[in-house]
Design a protein around this motif. Structure first.
Motif, PDB file in Angstrom:
ATOM      1  N   THR A  66       0.780  -1.243   0.000  1.00 59.36           N
ATOM      2  CA  THR A  66       0.000   0.000   0.000  1.00 59.36           C
ATOM      3  C   THR A  66       0.811   1.293   0.000  1.00 59.36           C
ATOM      4  O   THR A  66       0.506   2.210  -0.756  1.00 59.36           O
ATOM      5  CB  THR A  66      -0.945   0.016   1.221  1.00 59.36           C
ATOM      6  N   LYS A  97       1.874   3.996  -3.632  1.00 56.85           N
ATOM      7  CA  LYS A  97       1.601   5.428  -3.851  1.00 56.85           C
ATOM      8  C   LYS A  97       2.727   6.047  -4.669  1.00 56.85           C
ATOM      9  O   LYS A  97       2.479   6.806  -5.622  1.00 56.85           O
ATOM     10  CB  LYS A  97       1.489   6.154  -2.508  1.00 56.85           C
ATOM     11  N   SER A 148       7.966   1.719   2.117  1.00 50.98           N
ATOM     12  CA  SER A 148       7.260   0.508   2.530  1.00 50.98           C
ATOM     13  C   SER A 148       7.831   0.055   3.860  1.00 50.98           C
ATOM     14  O   SER A 148       8.916   0.487   4.247  1.00 50.98           O
ATOM     15  CB  SER A 148       7.451  -0.577   1.467  1.00 50.98           C
ATOM     16  N   ASN A 149       7.128  -0.846   4.509  1.00 48.51           N
ATOM     17  CA  ASN A 149       7.570  -1.336   5.815  1.00 48.51           C
ATOM     18  C   ASN A 149       8.990  -1.918   5.711  1.00 48.51           C
ATOM     19  O   ASN A 149       9.197  -2.894   4.985  1.00 48.51           O
ATOM     20  CB  ASN A 149       6.582  -2.396   6.296  1.00 48.51           C
ATOM     21  N   SER A 180       8.289  -5.543   4.353  1.00 57.10           N
ATOM     22  CA  SER A 180       8.154  -5.365   2.898  1.00 57.10           C
ATOM     23  C   SER A 180       9.520  -5.249   2.220  1.00 57.10           C
ATOM     24  O   SER A 180       9.810  -5.958   1.262  1.00 57.10           O
ATOM     25  CB  SER A 180       7.323  -4.119   2.572  1.00 57.10           C
ATOM     26  N   PRO A 188       9.076   5.796   5.392  1.00 57.58           N
ATOM     27  CA  PRO A 188       7.638   5.588   5.611  1.00 57.58           C
ATOM     28  C   PRO A 188       7.182   6.160   6.951  1.00 57.58           C
ATOM     29  O   PRO A 188       6.103   5.809   7.427  1.00 57.58           O
ATOM     30  CB  PRO A 188       7.527   4.063   5.607  1.00 57.58           C
ATOM     31  N   PHE A 216       3.149   6.358   8.788  1.00 56.26           N
ATOM     32  CA  PHE A 216       1.927   6.987   8.276  1.00 56.26           C
ATOM     33  C   PHE A 216       0.743   6.047   8.483  1.00 56.26           C
ATOM     34  O   PHE A 216      -0.378   6.485   8.724  1.00 56.26           O
ATOM     35  CB  PHE A 216       2.069   7.307   6.782  1.00 56.26           C
ATOM     36  N   ILE A 239       6.806  14.154   2.469  1.00 57.23           N
ATOM     37  CA  ILE A 239       6.762  12.774   1.966  1.00 57.23           C
ATOM     38  C   ILE A 239       5.382  12.153   2.150  1.00 57.23           C
ATOM     39  O   ILE A 239       5.188  10.974   1.898  1.00 57.23           O
ATOM     40  CB  ILE A 239       7.842  11.889   2.626  1.00 57.23           C
ATOM     41  N   MET A 276       1.816  11.303   0.933  1.00 52.02           N
ATOM     42  CA  MET A 276       1.236  11.188  -0.413  1.00 52.02           C
ATOM     43  C   MET A 276      -0.255  10.883  -0.317  1.00 52.02           C
ATOM     44  O   MET A 276      -0.662   9.727  -0.399  1.00 52.02           O
ATOM     45  CB  MET A 276       1.966  10.089  -1.197  1.00 52.02           C
TER      46      MET A 276
HETATM   47  P1  GDP Z   1       1.981  -3.231   2.951  1.00 47.57           P
HETATM   48  O1  GDP Z   1       2.559  -4.336   2.158  1.00 47.57           O
HETATM   49  O2  GDP Z   1       0.526  -2.981   2.718  1.00 47.57           O
HETATM   50  O3  GDP Z   1       2.395  -3.237   4.397  1.00 47.57           O
HETATM   51  O4  GDP Z   1       2.573  -1.924   2.290  1.00 47.57           O
HETATM   52  P2  GDP Z   1       3.937  -1.170   2.341  1.00 47.57           P
HETATM   53  O5  GDP Z   1       4.942  -1.848   3.202  1.00 47.57           O
HETATM   54  O6  GDP Z   1       4.306  -0.809   0.956  1.00 47.57           O
HETATM   55  O7  GDP Z   1       3.411   0.176   3.003  1.00 47.57           O
HETATM   56  C1  GDP Z   1       3.262   0.389   4.363  1.00 47.57           C
HETATM   57  C2  GDP Z   1       4.074   1.598   4.739  1.00 47.57           C
HETATM   58  O8  GDP Z   1       3.704   2.716   3.928  1.00 47.57           O
HETATM   59  C3  GDP Z   1       3.844   2.048   6.163  1.00 47.57           C
HETATM   60  O9  GDP Z   1       5.056   1.916   6.867  1.00 47.57           O
HETATM   61  C4  GDP Z   1       3.380   3.492   6.041  1.00 47.57           C
HETATM   62  O10 GDP Z   1       3.928   4.319   7.051  1.00 47.57           O
HETATM   63  C5  GDP Z   1       3.865   3.875   4.682  1.00 47.57           C
HETATM   64  N1  GDP Z   1       3.050   4.935   4.086  1.00 47.57           N
HETATM   65  C6  GDP Z   1       1.701   4.947   3.936  1.00 47.57           C
HETATM   66  N2  GDP Z   1       1.299   6.106   3.384  1.00 47.57           N
HETATM   67  C7  GDP Z   1       2.413   6.856   3.187  1.00 47.57           C
HETATM   68  C8  GDP Z   1       2.627   8.162   2.652  1.00 47.57           C
HETATM   69  O11 GDP Z   1       1.712   8.871   2.235  1.00 47.57           O
HETATM   70  N3  GDP Z   1       3.918   8.618   2.598  1.00 47.57           N
HETATM   71  C9  GDP Z   1       4.961   7.843   3.050  1.00 47.57           C
HETATM   72  N4  GDP Z   1       6.193   8.380   2.979  1.00 47.57           N
HETATM   73  N5  GDP Z   1       4.784   6.613   3.557  1.00 47.57           N
HETATM   74  C10 GDP Z   1       3.519   6.112   3.624  1.00 47.57           C
END
Ligand code: GDP
Length: 306
Positions: free
Chosen positions: A9, A13, A193-194, A198, A224, A231, A287, A289
């Motif tokens: 997620t 973005k 991403s996490n 991730s 993130p 976030f 940062i 989004m």
């Molecule tokens: P998952 O596989 O669904 O856990 O997705 P990811 O690891 O790609 O995304 C989760 C991370 O995205 C979290 O640590 C959030 O803090 C981060 N995140 C979510 N929205 C935003 C944003 O608008 N800006 C930034 N910089 N990070 C974000």
């Protein structure tokens, strides 16, 4: 060529921002598969699907996963039949998992299956699962050992996490073309991403970290987190499993061996010296989004690094 390393997620973005700001053919998106699981006998690749749906214009923008306007008739009936349904699957989404499961059963590797799905859905960028071999993120928690989905979706990331491991990682190999893409890129971006669940698995596939250290490309990472909090989701709670603090400085420590630049939030500007002590340059900007304009602006700022 631009290579993006991502989870679901949050990373998606920024992936969308790049998709809008570059030629889609010039993008290679490398996805975590440590969250993959068998659900009702179907092979679900949550992060790959979030990226593919995002690039195909199908993503549900409210949820950040699944297909827009999907229905849940199959899930309702599965519930009636006594199945556990905490993992939500929409009807159209299930068509993806049915197709993937069939192609895998016919002997095709996940990378080729993903390419086929992308082709059918009109995605012009390259989407690579991190590996064709099965890797599973396992979390040791206060409520026992859990898969990522059990921790994140079923237990709503409430248990304390003591440690985590990527089961199968030693025997995994990078997907065909992944190391070459990192080597040939002008820019590699570690998406926000996490870092533990991730990005961690992608970096742990043998050869990936070395490729990032050795590439002539500029390597940038986007935080993130802001002010020591994610976030969304549990990234800040899991930073300790990487042996670093939950902050942009901790992120710099975790990525210092390969990252040239860390993009942090303007609100975290006072952390600049703490990041730079790890030999990582800093860009402080917004940062967050929320809108498409935010995503495109951040992608443009990253493209400007090269
Ligand atoms: P998952 O596989 O669904 O856990 O997705 P990811 O690891 O790609 O995304 C989760 C991370 O995205 C979290 O640590 C959030 O803090 C981060 N995140 C979510 N929205 C935003 C944003 O608008 N800006 C930034 N910089 N990070 C974000």
């Amino acid at each position: 060529m631009v290579v993006l390393l991502t989870g679901g997620t949050g990373g998606a973005k920024l992936v969308l921002g790049f998709h809008e700001e570059t030629a889609p053919e010039d993008l290679v998106v490398v996805c975590n598969t440590g969250d993959d699981s068998l659900v009702h006998g179907l092979h679900v690749s949550p992060d790959v699907d979030t990226i593919v749906y995002t690039l195909a214009g199908l993503i549900d923008p409210a949820k950040g996963w699944g297909i827009r306007d999907d229905t849940f008739t199959v899930l309702d009936q599965l519930r009636r039949l006594g199945n556990e349904t905490w993992f939500q699957l929409g009807d159209r989404d299930i068509a993806t998992h049915l197709t993937r499961t069939r192609l895998l059963a016919e002997g095709q590797p996940l990378s080729r299956v993903t390419a086929a799905l992308c082709g059918e859905l009109g995605v012009r960028s390259t989407v690579l699962p991190m590996s064709d071999q099965r890797v599973e993120t396992r979390l040791s928690t206060s409520e026992g050992e859990l898969s990522f989905q059990e921790y994140f979706v079923k237990a709503r990331w409430q248990p304390d996490v003591l440690s985590l491991r990527y089961r199968g990682i030693e025997d995994s190999r990078p997907s065909p073309g992944l190391l070459e893409a990192i080597h040939d890129a002008v820019l590699v971006v570690v998406c926000p991403s996490n870092p533990a669940t991730s990005i961690g698995p992608v970096l742990a596939v043998p050869g990936v970290r070395e490729a990032l250290r050795g590439t002539p490309a500029k390597v940038a990472a986007v935080s993130p987190m802001v002010g020591g909090r994610s976030f969304s989701g549990p990234a800040h709670k899991l930073m300790a499993t990487l042996g670093v603090e939950a902050s942009a400085a901790g992120l710099a420590a975790a990525y210092r061996d390969f990252a040239d630049v860390l993009v942090i939030d303007a609100e975290d500007r006072e952390l600049q010296p703490a990041v730079e002590q790890f030999g990582v340059d800093v860009r402080a900007t917004s940062i967050r989004m929320d809108t498409l304009a935010d995503k495109k602006r951040l992608a443009r700022e990253l493209l400007r690094l090269v």
